[in-house]
Design an enzyme around this catalytic site. Structure first.
Site, mmCIF file in Angstrom:
data_model
loop_
_atom_site.group_PDB
_atom_site.id
_atom_site.type_symbol
_atom_site.label_atom_id
_atom_site.label_comp_id
_atom_site.label_asym_id
_atom_site.label_seq_id
_atom_site.Cartn_x
_atom_site.Cartn_y
_atom_site.Cartn_z
ATOM 1 N N HIS A 18 15.737 -69.423 63.855
ATOM 2 C CA HIS A 18 16.149 -68.680 62.662
ATOM 3 C C HIS A 18 16.547 -69.632 61.537
ATOM 4 O O HIS A 18 16.199 -69.427 60.369
ATOM 5 C CB HIS A 18 17.322 -67.760 63.045
ATOM 6 C CG HIS A 18 17.971 -67.069 61.894
ATOM 7 N ND1 HIS A 18 19.154 -67.506 61.340
ATOM 8 C CD2 HIS A 18 17.601 -65.967 61.190
ATOM 9 C CE1 HIS A 18 19.490 -66.699 60.349
ATOM 10 N NE2 HIS A 18 18.578 -65.761 60.231
ATOM 11 N N GLU A 73 13.457 -71.102 59.998
ATOM 12 C CA GLU A 73 12.802 -70.112 59.115
ATOM 13 C C GLU A 73 13.438 -70.135 57.728
ATOM 14 O O GLU A 73 12.750 -70.136 56.704
ATOM 15 C CB GLU A 73 12.930 -68.718 59.742
ATOM 16 C CG GLU A 73 12.453 -67.568 58.869
ATOM 17 C CD GLU A 73 13.457 -66.433 58.810
ATOM 18 O OE1 GLU A 73 13.797 -66.008 57.685
ATOM 19 O OE2 GLU A 73 13.910 -65.967 59.874
ATOM 20 N N HIS A 74 14.772 -70.182 57.675
ATOM 21 C CA HIS A 74 15.468 -70.221 56.377
ATOM 22 C C HIS A 74 15.097 -71.473 55.587
ATOM 23 O O HIS A 74 14.920 -71.417 54.366
ATOM 24 C CB HIS A 74 16.989 -70.214 56.608
ATOM 25 C CG HIS A 74 17.575 -68.848 56.691
ATOM 26 N ND1 HIS A 74 18.564 -68.397 55.846
ATOM 27 C CD2 HIS A 74 17.304 -67.807 57.519
ATOM 28 C CE1 HIS A 74 18.894 -67.153 56.155
ATOM 29 N NE2 HIS A 74 18.149 -66.775 57.172
ATOM 30 N N GLU A 118 26.127 -65.173 57.230
ATOM 31 C CA GLU A 118 25.247 -64.136 57.786
ATOM 32 C C GLU A 118 25.690 -63.767 59.210
ATOM 33 O O GLU A 118 25.727 -62.581 59.573
ATOM 34 C CB GLU A 118 23.802 -64.646 57.789
ATOM 35 C CG GLU A 118 22.767 -63.615 58.167
ATOM 36 C CD GLU A 118 21.346 -64.176 58.171
ATOM 37 O OE1 GLU A 118 20.547 -63.704 58.999
ATOM 38 O OE2 GLU A 118 21.031 -65.082 57.378
#
Length: 415
Positions: free
Chosen positions: A67, A70-71, A143
């Site tokens: 994740h 991906e960012h 997040e």
């Protein structure tokens, strides 16, 4: 290109495995303005231990790397962000990470090749520095904290923790604030070089295209240094066949209690007929036209049909039934009783045929949307499935087969 036709819905898919290992799937959709592309790598949150193909080095990575990566992929050395660049072109652009893959995508009605330039540039050119990695930790940490406060996400995560003790599917895809603190540019480059190799990636495009012409445009934009490194050896922990916990509850601020019933499937197979059978069972059990749903609704125990899902990959498989109720325990007990009733007395043939036709209709309508088509083909591709199989196999799923799936999967000890 290898062309696969589906005569029932009059759709075709063109599939090509390039020399560098990239799998390209093109589904032409004539007379539509929208174009959709999704480029995925078979790298998700559960892939946190593996052997690098070229060095044979065994690598353990912190939770949340897929994740995090991906960012970071959007950031460019000149300070620009590729997501902003695509959106400035009028694209609807995004990316996401799941348990078993990461994907980058955009949808547009014009300037597709300008978007393709940007997409294929940023996915093939990572840029990680100590400074930009540290900055991202703060953003992703916020997040994670936000999801910690999200009751819907927490009920899902707790269902996973109840079903699995060691399987990394029970972890938050984003990791924890502590785990992401250990991520460095070196970790990100190791994962990028291993999992973003073209042999581990699939690209799916849907829209009004000539497949051969589009394939040539894709080939032009691939870095010449890319070569297929071969299979990645992934290492997963041993998992007991018993569920980890029978139930788990937390107190959070919600207007009505929310619940999720998880049913663990220990017979993990990438099987389209089984998936269809499970969907039929769930709809017969507590779908909108079921007797149980009508009773729960009339008694005020459910205000709407629960979410019904069967998630499966090469490493896990489970059924999920999620919804809202003022008395979740009563809903659970009534579900258990109805499952046992179905096992003892058999599924009703008339209901079975009606639900099967309904599900077949849902599969057909998926092909009205370029986004649905592309995402479906990508997800299924990582499972070794051609999406057309759902249309082809649905009529072949028998009552006897479905009853057998019910009897073996929906056991009390798995719930």
């Amino acid at each position: 290109m290898n062309k696969i036709d589906n005569n029932q819905i009059k759709e075709s898919a063109y599939i090509e495995k390039l020399e560098n290992g990239l799998k390209v799937i093109i589904i032409p959709k004539k007379n539509t303005n929208k174009k959709y592309i999704i480029w995925g790598t078979h790298f998700g949150s559960i892939d946190n231990r593996f052997i690098m193909p070229e060095t044979n080095e065994e690598v353990f990575i912190p939770d949340g790397v897929a994740h995090f990566l991906e960012h970071k992929m959007f950031e460019q050395p000149d300070g620009t962000n590729s997501l902003d660049t695509l959106m400035a072109l009028g694209m609807e652009a995004n990316a996401y990470t799941t348990n078993d893959h990461t994907a980058y995508l955009f949808e547009c009605s014009q300037d597709f090749y300008k978007g393709l330039d940007e997409l294929m540039d940023y996915v093939q050119n990572p840029y990680f520095t100590d400074e930009n990695v540290e900055k991202e930790k703060g953003i992703i940490g916020q997040e994670i904290n936000m999801y910690d406060d999200d009751p819907g996400f927490q009920v899902y995560l707790n269902a996973m923790k109840c079903m699995y003790k060691n399987n990394p599917v029970n972890l938050d895809i984003a990791g924890t604030v502590e785990s992401i603190s250990k991520i460095t540019p070196d970790v990100l480059y190791k994962c990028y070089n291993t999992f973003y190799n073209l042999g581990n990636m699939t690209m799916v495009v849907c829209g009004d295209f000539e497949p051969e012409q589009l394939l040539q445009e894709i080939k032009k934009r691939i870095k010449p240094t890319q070569k297929d490194q071969g299979e990645i050896k992934r290492i997963y922990p041993e998992e007991s066949e018993q569920i980890n916990e029978k139930s788990k509850s937390v107190t959070m601020e919600v207007s009505t209690p929310i619940f999720m019933i998880g049913i663990r499937d220990n017979e993990i197979v990438q099987n389209v007929q089984k998936h269809i059978a499970v969907e039929i069972i769930l709809n017969m059990l507590i779908g909108q036209s079921s007797k149980l749903y009508k009773k729960l609704y009339d008694d005020g125990l459910l205000l709407s049909q629960p979410d019904l899902d069967y998630e499966f990959s090469q490493q896990y498989a489970h059924v999920l039934i999620g919804g809202q109720s003022k008395n979740p325990n009563q809903v659970y007990n009534m579900c258990i009783n109805e499952i046992q009733n179905f096992i003892d007395n058999g599924l009703n043939l008339e209901d079975f045929d009606r639900i099967k036709r309904k599900i077949y209709g849902q599969y057909v309508t998926e092909y009205n949307s370029v986004a649905n088509i592309a995402r479906m083909f990508l997800n299924d591709s990582f499972k070794g499935i051609n999406s057309f199989e759902y249309i082809n196999e649905c009529p072949n799923v028998s009552l006897e087969y479905t009853q057998n799936i019910l009897n073996t999967l929906f056991k009390q000890e798995n719930i």
